[in-house]
Design a protein around this motif. Structure first.
Motif, PDB file in Angstrom:
ATOM      1  N   SER A 138       0.881  -1.171  -0.177  1.00  9.25           N
ATOM      2  CA  SER A 138      -0.065   0.186   0.122  1.00  9.25           C
ATOM      3  C   SER A 138       1.015   1.267  -0.048  1.00  9.25           C
ATOM      4  O   SER A 138       0.362   2.332  -0.129  1.00  9.25           O
ATOM      5  CB  SER A 138      -1.215   0.018   1.190  1.00  9.25           C
ATOM      6  OG  SER A 138      -0.097  -0.172   2.212  1.00  9.25           O
ATOM      7  N   GLU A 139       2.131   1.065   0.264  1.00  7.04           N
ATOM      8  CA  GLU A 139       3.002   2.282   0.374  1.00  7.04           C
ATOM      9  C   GLU A 139       3.627   2.751  -1.147  1.00  7.04           C
ATOM     10  O   GLU A 139       4.355   3.495  -1.465  1.00  7.04           O
ATOM     11  CB  GLU A 139       4.294   2.126   1.478  1.00  7.04           C
ATOM     12  CG  GLU A 139       3.517   1.881   2.817  1.00  7.04           C
ATOM     13  CD  GLU A 139       4.792   1.622   3.637  1.00  7.04           C
ATOM     14  OE1 GLU A 139       5.200   2.449   4.391  1.00  7.04           O
ATOM     15  OE2 GLU A 139       4.969   0.358   3.765  1.00  7.04           O
ATOM     16  N   LEU A 140       3.174   1.753  -1.940  1.00  7.73           N
ATOM     17  CA  LEU A 140       3.904   1.740  -3.613  1.00  7.73           C
ATOM     18  C   LEU A 140       2.812   2.296  -4.384  1.00  7.73           C
ATOM     19  O   LEU A 140       1.647   2.207  -4.219  1.00  7.73           O
ATOM     20  CB  LEU A 140       4.359   0.521  -4.023  1.00  7.73           C
ATOM     21  CG  LEU A 140       5.773   0.186  -3.496  1.00  7.73           C
ATOM     22  CD1 LEU A 140       6.094   0.240  -2.074  1.00  7.73           C
ATOM     23  CD2 LEU A 140       6.298  -1.280  -4.163  1.00  7.73           C
ATOM     24  N   SER A 141       3.466   2.863  -5.439  1.00  8.21           N
ATOM     25  CA  SER A 141       2.715   3.292  -6.786  1.00  8.21           C
ATOM     26  C   SER A 141       2.163   2.113  -7.191  1.00  8.21           C
ATOM     27  O   SER A 141       2.643   1.044  -7.341  1.00  8.21           O
ATOM     28  CB  SER A 141       3.328   4.386  -7.467  1.00  8.21           C
ATOM     29  OG  SER A 141       4.339   3.602  -8.094  1.00  8.21           O
ATOM     30  N   GLY A 142       1.098   2.381  -8.117  1.00  4.08           N
ATOM     31  CA  GLY A 142       0.721   1.368  -9.070  1.00  4.08           C
ATOM     32  C   GLY A 142       1.820   0.714 -10.009  1.00  4.08           C
ATOM     33  O   GLY A 142       1.660  -0.332  -9.903  1.00  4.08           O
ATOM     34  N   MET A 144       4.790   0.812  -9.297  1.00  6.52           N
ATOM     35  CA  MET A 144       5.999  -0.106  -8.608  1.00  6.52           C
ATOM     36  C   MET A 144       5.306  -1.500  -8.136  1.00  6.52           C
ATOM     37  O   MET A 144       5.860  -2.446  -8.103  1.00  6.52           O
ATOM     38  CB  MET A 144       6.475   0.853  -7.285  1.00  6.52           C
ATOM     39  CG  MET A 144       7.373   1.822  -7.502  1.00  6.52           C
ATOM     40  SD  MET A 144       7.160   2.936  -6.299  1.00  6.52           S
ATOM     41  CE  MET A 144       8.789   2.725  -5.655  1.00  6.52           C
ATOM     42  N   ARG A 145       4.259  -1.458  -7.611  1.00  4.48           N
ATOM     43  CA  ARG A 145       3.381  -2.720  -7.319  1.00  4.48           C
ATOM     44  C   ARG A 145       3.417  -3.833  -8.575  1.00  4.48           C
ATOM     45  O   ARG A 145       3.653  -4.861  -8.496  1.00  4.48           O
ATOM     46  CB  ARG A 145       1.686  -2.370  -6.915  1.00  4.48           C
ATOM     47  CG  ARG A 145       1.704  -1.735  -5.574  1.00  4.48           C
ATOM     48  CD  ARG A 145       0.143  -2.196  -5.105  1.00  4.48           C
ATOM     49  NE  ARG A 145      -0.649  -1.368  -5.841  1.00  4.48           N
ATOM     50  CZ  ARG A 145      -0.983  -0.080  -5.027  1.00  4.48           C
ATOM     51  NH1 ARG A 145      -0.603   0.193  -3.895  1.00  4.48           N
ATOM     52  NH2 ARG A 145      -1.799   0.468  -5.627  1.00  4.48           N
ATOM     53  N   LEU A 170      -2.321   1.044 -16.200  1.00  5.11           N
ATOM     54  CA  LEU A 170      -1.316   2.158 -15.708  1.00  5.11           C
ATOM     55  C   LEU A 170      -1.325   2.942 -16.620  1.00  5.11           C
ATOM     56  O   LEU A 170      -1.984   3.058 -17.765  1.00  5.11           O
ATOM     57  CB  LEU A 170       0.159   1.487 -15.827  1.00  5.11           C
ATOM     58  CG  LEU A 170       0.153   0.126 -15.045  1.00  5.11           C
ATOM     59  CD1 LEU A 170       1.761  -0.255 -15.461  1.00  5.11           C
ATOM     60  CD2 LEU A 170       0.240   0.657 -13.425  1.00  5.11           C
ATOM     61  N   ASP A 171      -1.210   4.208 -16.095  1.00  5.55           N
ATOM     62  CA  ASP A 171      -1.052   5.416 -17.107  1.00  5.55           C
ATOM     63  C   ASP A 171       0.161   5.285 -18.068  1.00  5.55           C
ATOM     64  O   ASP A 171       0.942   4.526 -17.814  1.00  5.55           O
ATOM     65  CB  ASP A 171      -0.769   6.739 -16.116  1.00  5.55           C
ATOM     66  CG  ASP A 171       0.557   6.931 -15.615  1.00  5.55           C
ATOM     67  OD1 ASP A 171       1.604   7.326 -16.374  1.00  5.55           O
ATOM     68  OD2 ASP A 171       0.705   6.451 -14.555  1.00  5.55           O
ATOM     69  N   THR A 174       4.125   5.540 -17.249  1.00  7.80           N
ATOM     70  CA  THR A 174       4.247   4.466 -16.326  1.00  7.80           C
ATOM     71  C   THR A 174       4.219   3.072 -17.111  1.00  7.80           C
ATOM     72  O   THR A 174       5.267   2.473 -16.868  1.00  7.80           O
ATOM     73  CB  THR A 174       3.303   4.276 -15.280  1.00  7.80           C
ATOM     74  OG1 THR A 174       2.996   5.512 -14.482  1.00  7.80           O
ATOM     75  CG2 THR A 174       3.830   3.429 -14.088  1.00  7.80           C
TER      76      THR A 174
ATOM     77  N   THR B 254      -3.575  10.514   6.438  1.00 11.02           N
ATOM     78  CA  THR B 254      -2.937  11.301   5.410  1.00 11.02           C
ATOM     79  C   THR B 254      -3.431  12.834   5.682  1.00 11.02           C
ATOM     80  O   THR B 254      -4.630  12.979   6.408  1.00 11.02           O
ATOM     81  CB  THR B 254      -3.587  10.972   3.943  1.00 11.02           C
ATOM     82  OG1 THR B 254      -4.751  10.675   3.898  1.00 11.02           O
ATOM     83  CG2 THR B 254      -2.501   9.801   3.662  1.00 11.02           C
TER      84      THR B 254
END
Lengths: 265, 254
Positions: A138-142, A144-145, A170-171, A174, B254
């Motif tokens: 959950s701490e990573l971007s899409g 990176m996941r 993904l965009d 990315t 957050t």
């Protein structure tokens, strides 16, 4: 055995049972992928591309025809396959490193725990996730996941990598990053890859061969050899050569869709 | 500072509540049989302090026992319904129907079935009233597991049990603890229902009943407060366990 193709589908026909009777999704489908090759499969949406991945992974079996991996008939799931999906499906309660280690807990091998971790760290470094080993998904971007998901698919050194639209959510930028990473992975690791995608640029950039499926029930409509060199950069996609291939594929997809409409009418 | 603030906010809230209560009784001039004021409760607690400890313990352990039973049985039923569509279709109407029966009506039935086994009867009611949310949450957690989660292990040849242990079980834990928070207060209701409807000289429900019979109104209110305190205590035990076992599901602020 050496000249056996790594993935081979012969006359594969499959239908799902629905309340309105059988719904044919694949009909007499033939696909061959040589060892070490990278094949992309494109086709209109809903044409049974995901069914194809489940057949190759041994999660389902065809009504007719045969699926072979390395010459052997697929009768059950096997540990020589790695899979990644559009949804990275990382386990939220595990660190990135422990997520990547997951297949090694299932696949019987004689690696020690430290060897396993070295292997996972090596892959994570390769995709640029060094320093994120102890982070939670959950701490990573899409993006990176999805990279971590690719590491998990490769950690047990599978012979066959099955990718089911892994970059679909993904965009654009990315996605292009991940295409580059796929090339690097292919450079460093040995695997035969089948990529399901609906992105024609992606198929041309990554694959050696692009298979176009027809509308449902899907059959092999066209096989295009990608003539770009082994070491590709994104700029190659804007050459006349690539543009011709893309136009050709686009045309084939239109034919496939047209046929789908015919059948629906 | 942060810990201090975290502890201070609920304590201030409780003090404000007690002051407001005291003020409300005072300003209306209510006698203590209409509404006891917080200042009446102190003497009531002190007078029956040993009974509060004894009965409070009886209520607590029987509630926890009923809850444990609910966890075991609820998880089992939840797993059966989560994995099998047929079982789900078959069991749901039964469970919903059973849950719809007011448990106050079940109390005399149980008391008749097992005459004299007061502890067991009380535990049984606490269990019957609290297993439903656990079973439903586990079954929903398991049946909504995305197929890809299963496929990543199944494609490697993992057994059903391995998939359950490594993926389905941990993934369902947040839902399970959510249900447990509901179940923990329900189990209290069950225990007290038995203690009050079928009095057998045990538990805080019995103390409440004694207060009623002897017209000791501050005692009745004191029992209610004691029950609330026990309820808060058990609830936070669950919250603590949740932090340990399913803390990953909590997003950072957050």
């Amino acid at each position: 055995m050496t000249d056996e193709p790594q993935i081979s589908l012969r006359g594969v026909t499959h239908a799902y049972m629905t309340d309105d009777g059988p719904l044919p999704v694949l009909r007499d489908l033939n696909i061959t992928v040589q060892k070490g090759a990278f094949t992309a499969v494109v086709g209109p949406s809903g044409c049974g591309k995901s069914t194809l991945t489940r057949l190759i992974a041994g999660l389902m079996f065809p009504d007719e025809g045969e699926v072979r991996l390395g010459g052997k008939l697929v009768k059950s799931p096997r540990s020589t396959v790695g899979m990644a999906f559009q949804n990275p499906v990382l386990l939220e309660w595990r660190s990135i490193l422990r997520n990547v280690l997951l297949p090694l807990e299932i696949v019987a091998n004689d690696l020690s725990q430290s060897q396993r971790e070295d292997r996972a760290r090596e892959l994570l470094a390769l995709v640029g996730l060094e320093g994120f080993e102890e982070k939670k998904p959950s701490e990573l971007s899409g993006g990176m996941r999805q990279r971590a998901s690719l590491c998990r698919a490769l950690v047990h050194r599978p012979e066959v990598l099955i990718l089911d639209e892994p970059f679909g959510a993904l965009d654009a930028f990315t996605r292009e990053d991940l295409w580059q990473i796929m090339h690097e992975l292919r450079h460093e690791e040995e695997f035969t890859c089948l990529l399901i995608t609906h992105d024609l640029r992606e198929s041309v950039f990554l694959a050696d061969e692009v298979v176009v499926l027809s509308g449902r029930p899907a059959t092999t409509q066209e096989v295009l050899k990608v003539t770009l060199g082994k070491d590709r950069v994104l700029d190659d996609l804007y050459t006349p050569e690539a543009t011709d291939m893309l136009a050709h594929l686009r045309h084939q997809i239109q034919i496939a869709q047209g046929r789908g409409e015919e059948l629906a009418a | 500072m942060n810990i201090l603030r975290k502890a201070a906010i609920p304590i201030i809230a409780i003090i404000v509540f007690v002051l407001f209560w005291e003020w409300l009784v005072w300003v209306n001039g209510w006698p203590n049989y209409k509404m006891a004021s917080p200042s009446d409760l102190g003497p009531a607690f002190w007078k029956f302090r040993w009974l509060f400890l004894q009965y409070g313990w009886e209520t607590l352990w029987r509630t926890v026992a009923g809850l444990m039973l609910a966890i075991v049985f609820g998880t089992l039923i939840g797993m059966i319904m989560g994995f099998s569509r047929t079982a789900r279709d078959g069991l749901y109407p039964l469970l919903v129907g059973f849950n719809a029966i007011p448990k106050a009506t079940v109390v005399p039935v149980i008391a008749l079935m097992f005459v004299g086994a007061h502890d067991m009867n009380t535990i049984l009611i606490a269990f019957l009233i609290s297993f439903f949310p656990i079973a439903v949450s586990i079954s929903i957690g398991l049946s909504t597991l995305e197929p890809e989660y299963r496929d990543i292990l199944r494609s490697l040849g993992a057994s059903k049990f391995t998939i359950f242990r490594k993926i389905a079980l941990p993934k369902t834990l947040p839902e399970f603890f959510g249900a447990l928070k509901v179940a923990v207060t329900l189990a209290f209701i069950g225990t007290n229902l038995m203690e009050i409807v079928e009095p057998h000289g045990k538990g805080l429900g019995h103390l409440f009943d004694s207060g009623k019979i002897s017209a000791d109104y501050p005692l009745m209110f004191a029992v209610l407060i004691a029950l609330a305190v026990l309820g808060i205590f058990l609830y936070y035990v669950v919250v603590y366990l949740e932090k340990i076992f399913a803390g990953w599901a909590e997003r950072a602020e957050t």
